[in-house]
Design a protein around this motif. Structure first.
Motif, PDB file in Angstrom:
ATOM      1  N   LEU A 159     -59.108   2.599  19.646  1.00  0.00           N
ATOM      2  CA  LEU A 159     -59.017   3.528  18.522  1.00  0.00           C
ATOM      3  C   LEU A 159     -57.747   3.303  17.716  1.00  0.00           C
ATOM      4  O   LEU A 159     -57.711   3.576  16.509  1.00  0.00           O
ATOM      5  CB  LEU A 159     -59.073   4.969  19.031  1.00  0.00           C
ATOM      6  CG  LEU A 159     -60.456   5.460  19.492  1.00  0.00           C
ATOM      7  CD1 LEU A 159     -60.349   6.798  20.199  1.00  0.00           C
ATOM      8  CD2 LEU A 159     -61.416   5.561  18.304  1.00  0.00           C
ATOM      9  N   GLU A 160     -56.706   2.813  18.367  1.00  0.00           N
ATOM     10  CA  GLU A 160     -55.489   2.490  17.619  1.00  0.00           C
ATOM     11  C   GLU A 160     -55.773   1.402  16.599  1.00  0.00           C
ATOM     12  O   GLU A 160     -55.285   1.424  15.463  1.00  0.00           O
ATOM     13  CB  GLU A 160     -54.382   2.043  18.577  1.00  0.00           C
ATOM     14  CG  GLU A 160     -53.753   3.197  19.354  1.00  0.00           C
ATOM     15  CD  GLU A 160     -52.715   2.712  20.354  1.00  0.00           C
ATOM     16  OE1 GLU A 160     -52.621   1.484  20.555  1.00  0.00           O
ATOM     17  OE2 GLU A 160     -52.012   3.562  20.936  1.00  0.00           O
ATOM     18  N   ASN A 161     -56.567   0.406  16.997  1.00  0.00           N
ATOM     19  CA  ASN A 161     -56.916  -0.699  16.097  1.00  0.00           C
ATOM     20  C   ASN A 161     -57.992  -0.303  15.100  1.00  0.00           C
ATOM     21  O   ASN A 161     -58.119  -0.914  14.042  1.00  0.00           O
ATOM     22  CB  ASN A 161     -57.394  -1.909  16.902  1.00  0.00           C
ATOM     23  CG  ASN A 161     -56.292  -2.488  17.776  1.00  0.00           C
ATOM     24  OD1 ASN A 161     -55.123  -2.486  17.375  1.00  0.00           O
ATOM     25  ND2 ASN A 161     -56.645  -2.966  18.964  1.00  0.00           N
ATOM     26  N   GLY A 162     -58.782   0.707  15.474  1.00  0.00           N
ATOM     27  CA  GLY A 162     -59.854   1.171  14.594  1.00  0.00           C
ATOM     28  C   GLY A 162     -61.207   0.574  14.972  1.00  0.00           C
ATOM     29  O   GLY A 162     -61.294  -0.602  15.342  1.00  0.00           O
ATOM     30  N   GLN A 191     -66.692   2.229   7.546  1.00  0.00           N
ATOM     31  CA  GLN A 191     -65.475   3.039   7.569  1.00  0.00           C
ATOM     32  C   GLN A 191     -64.834   2.960   8.950  1.00  0.00           C
ATOM     33  O   GLN A 191     -65.498   3.076   9.973  1.00  0.00           O
ATOM     34  CB  GLN A 191     -65.823   4.495   7.229  1.00  0.00           C
ATOM     35  CG  GLN A 191     -64.631   5.449   7.291  1.00  0.00           C
ATOM     36  CD  GLN A 191     -65.032   6.861   6.898  1.00  0.00           C
ATOM     37  OE1 GLN A 191     -65.886   7.055   6.028  1.00  0.00           O
ATOM     38  NE2 GLN A 191     -64.434   7.867   7.525  1.00  0.00           N
ATOM     39  N   THR A 192     -63.545   2.766   8.984  1.00  0.00           N
ATOM     40  CA  THR A 192     -62.838   2.615  10.256  1.00  0.00           C
ATOM     41  C   THR A 192     -62.432   3.978  10.809  1.00  0.00           C
ATOM     42  O   THR A 192     -61.858   4.803  10.097  1.00  0.00           O
ATOM     43  CB  THR A 192     -61.584   1.743  10.074  1.00  0.00           C
ATOM     44  OG1 THR A 192     -61.971   0.474   9.576  1.00  0.00           O
ATOM     45  CG2 THR A 192     -60.878   1.548  11.408  1.00  0.00           C
ATOM     46  N   ILE A 193     -62.737   4.178  12.085  1.00  0.00           N
ATOM     47  CA  ILE A 193     -62.372   5.419  12.766  1.00  0.00           C
ATOM     48  C   ILE A 193     -61.227   5.117  13.724  1.00  0.00           C
ATOM     49  O   ILE A 193     -61.318   4.195  14.542  1.00  0.00           O
ATOM     50  CB  ILE A 193     -63.583   6.007  13.511  1.00  0.00           C
ATOM     51  CG1 ILE A 193     -64.681   6.365  12.494  1.00  0.00           C
ATOM     52  CG2 ILE A 193     -63.185   7.242  14.321  1.00  0.00           C
ATOM     53  CD1 ILE A 193     -65.955   6.880  13.120  1.00  0.00           C
ATOM     54  N   THR A 194     -60.177   5.899  13.627  1.00  0.00           N
ATOM     55  CA  THR A 194     -58.963   5.640  14.403  1.00  0.00           C
ATOM     56  C   THR A 194     -58.468   6.912  15.072  1.00  0.00           C
ATOM     57  O   THR A 194     -59.061   7.985  14.940  1.00  0.00           O
ATOM     58  CB  THR A 194     -57.850   5.088  13.489  1.00  0.00           C
ATOM     59  OG1 THR A 194     -57.410   6.144  12.624  1.00  0.00           O
ATOM     60  CG2 THR A 194     -58.339   3.910  12.659  1.00  0.00           C
ATOM     61  N   ASP A 231     -58.169  10.237  13.307  1.00  0.00           N
ATOM     62  CA  ASP A 231     -59.325  11.113  13.102  1.00  0.00           C
ATOM     63  C   ASP A 231     -59.492  12.153  14.207  1.00  0.00           C
ATOM     64  O   ASP A 231     -60.435  12.952  14.168  1.00  0.00           O
ATOM     65  CB  ASP A 231     -60.603  10.277  12.998  1.00  0.00           C
ATOM     66  CG  ASP A 231     -60.611   9.412  11.746  1.00  0.00           C
ATOM     67  OD1 ASP A 231     -60.495   9.986  10.644  1.00  0.00           O
ATOM     68  OD2 ASP A 231     -60.725   8.178  11.878  1.00  0.00           O
TER      69      ASP A 231
END
Length: 419
Positions: free
Chosen positions: A348-351, A391-394, A397
Motif C-alpha cells: 500500500l505504501e507503493n500503491g 487509480q492508485t490506492i495507498t 486512503d
C-alpha cells in the motif's frame, strides 16, 4: 397425502414428480423409510442451488425417516450431462477428494448423524461414497449383468440427452454411461441399506426412473423416485448463482455476511416461496410475511435472511450479519463486521491499482470484471466513486478506523486492512 413427510413436502412446494404417489405415501406412513440424494464433487463447496435437496433431506429426517447423503466420488469421474451443453471439466482423483472434503462439513449443519463410535438412532443420517462400489466394478461382467437392461432408444429420448443432441453439442460415451451408473447406485443402496427412495432435482427424473426400473428388473424390489421443481428466481435466474458468482455454503468461500445479503436481496415475488423452502417457519407465519406490501416486504426478506443464514452458519453469525447490514445501510454508520482482507503495508505504501485491489478483495472475479465495474461507476473507495480503474490506492486512503472501504454497487463491501 397421509404421511407427514409427503403432506408437509407438498404444502411447502418441494414436490414436482413422483413415480407412485399412493404407494410411496403408504410406505412413508410406516417410518423409518430410507431415502437418498446424490451430490457429485465438482467444486469444493455446494452452493445455494443445492439447498432444496438438503432441506428436503432435513424434512425427511424430521418426519421420522433415515436420509442417506451419497457422495459421488465415483460418478464425478464420469460427469452428469443433465442440463449441460458440454462435458464437465475432467477432475483428477486428488481434485475429487479435495472437493469431497470441502462438501462434507455442510451436511452436519442440516442433518443429525450418529456420533463416532456409537450405533446411533434408526433415523440418524448416513454419508456414503459411491466410489466404494463403482471403483470395484469389472467392466465386462457389469455390461453383461446390467447393460442388457438399458435401451439405447429410450436413453436417446430422455430430455437431458435429447436437448444436448438437438443443440449439436457432443455427448461422449463416458457421459452416456452416467445414467447407468446412477441407476446402479440406487440398486446398490437398496441392497446395502434397504433404501427405497431416491430424490433429486427435476433434471434427474430420467436417471431416477432408470434406477427404479433397474431395481425391479434385477432385484424384484419396488423402488420410488421423487423430484423437486427446477428452481429459478422470479426473473429467471438460476437459483444459487448471481452476477457476482455462486452463493457458496462454505464460509471460507462466502462469508456469512455476504450469504445473509444474498437472501436479503431476494426478489419480492420469491419471498413466500423461498420462506417455505429454505426456512422452518410455520406456514401461517409465512403467509403473513408474504402478504406484506410496499417497503414492509423488506422485513420479510430480513426474516428469510436471518433464518436461512442461521441454518447454514449459526444464529450468532446470522445476528451479526444483520447488525452489520443495518449499520451499513440503515444507520449509515460503522463498518465493523464487513468482510475484510489483509494487504501488506509495503504494497500500500507503493500503491495498488484500484482494479487489482477489487479483485484481491473478492468484489470482482477477475481484473476485467473489476475494470468494467469501476468504468461503469459501480466502484467506490470510502463511499466515494473511483475516477478510473487504474487509480492508485495507498496508505493515504486509510479512513479514521485505519482501514480502506471498497464498495461494489450499493450492497457489496469489503475492508482492506494493512498488515
Amino acid at each position: 397425502m397421509k404421511s407427514d413427510f409427503l403432506k408437509i413436502a407438498q404444502a411447502r412446494g418441494f414436490i414436482h414428480q413422483c413415480t407412485d404417489n399412493d404407494a410411496l405415501d403408504a410406505l412413508a406412513c410406516q417410518p423409518p423409510l430410507t431415502a437418498y440424494i446424490g451430490f457429485d464433487c465438482t467444486a469444493p463447496s455446494l452452493h445455494a442451488g443445492s439447498l432444496v435437496s438438503i432441506m428436503l433431506l432435513r424434512l425427511f429426517q424430521q418426519t421420522g425417516h433415515k436420509p442417506i447423503v451419497l457422495m459421488g466420488g465415483g460418478t464425478t469421474k464420469v460427469g452428469d450431462p443433465s442440463g449441460k451443453d458440454e462435458a464437465r471439466k475432467f477432475l483428477s482423483d486428488k481434485d475429487i477428494a479435495a472437493n469431497m472434503a470441502g462438501i462434507k462439513d455442510v451436511f452436519a449443519k442440516y442433518l443429525k448423524f450418529a456420533s463416532d463410535g456409537q450405533e446411533g438412532a434408526p433415523t440418524d443420517a448416513l454419508m456414503v461414497n459411491n466410489a466404494d462400489w463403482l471403483d470395484e466394478l469389472d467392466y465386462i461382467p457389469f455390461l453383461r449383468d446390467y447393460g442388457k437392461h438399458f435401451s439405447v432408444n429410450r436413453m436417446l429420448g430422455l430430455e437431458s440427452v435429447k436437448a444436448r443432441l438437438e443443440r449439436e453439442q457432443p455427448l461422449s460415451f463416458l457421459e452416456f454411461n452416467y445414467m447407468v451408473l446412477q441407476a446402479y447406485d440406487f440398486v446398490e443402496l437398496a441392497r446395502r441399506y434397504d433404501c427405497r427412495l431416491q430424490m433429486g432435482g427435476s433434471d434427474q427424473w430420467g436417471n431416477i426412473v432408470s434406477g427404479v426400473d433397474l431395481g425391479r428388473r434385477v432385484e424384484n424390489v419396488d423402488l420410488f423416485g421423487l423430484t423437486t421443481p427446477l428452481l429459478t428466481t422470479a426473473s429467471g435466474a438460476k437459483m444459487g448463482k448471481t452476477a457476482d458468482g455462486a452463493q457458496w455454503l462454505n464460509e471460507d468461500m462466502l462469508s456469512a455476511y455476504d450469504y445473509w445479503q444474498y437472501w436479503r436481496n431476494t426478489e419480492d415475488a420469491d419471498v413466500g416461496r423461498f420462506l417455505k423452502l429454505f426456512t422452518e417457519l410455520p406456514l401461517d407465519e409465512i403467509a403473513r410475511l408474504d402478504a406484506l406490501g410496499g417497503v414492509e416486504i423488506n422485513d420479510a426478506k430480513k426474516v428469510l435472511a436471518d433464518q436461512a443464514t442461521a441454518l447454514c452458519h449459526g444464529e450468532d453469525a446470522a445476528k451479526a450479519a444483520r447488525q452489520t447490514a443495518e449499520k451499513t445501510f440503515e444507520e449509515g454508520g460503522q463498518d465493523e463486521g464487513l468482510p475484510s482482507i489483509e494487504v501488506p503495508r509495503a504494497a500500500l505504501e507503493n500503491g495498488i491499482a484500484a482494479f487489482e485491489l477489487f479483485k484481491q478483495s473478492g468484489l470482482a472475479q477477475s481484473n476485467g470484471e473489476a475494470r468494467r465495474l469501476i468504468k461503469g461507476g459501480g466502484g467506490k473507495i470510502n463511499d466515494t466513486a473511483i475516477d478510473a480503474e487504474t487509480q492508485t490506492i495507498t496508505l493515504a486512503d486509510l479512513n479514521n478506523d485505519g482501514v480502506i472501504k471498497l464498495s461494489a454497487g450499493k450492497k457489496r463491501h469489503a475492508l482492506i486492512r494493512p498488515s
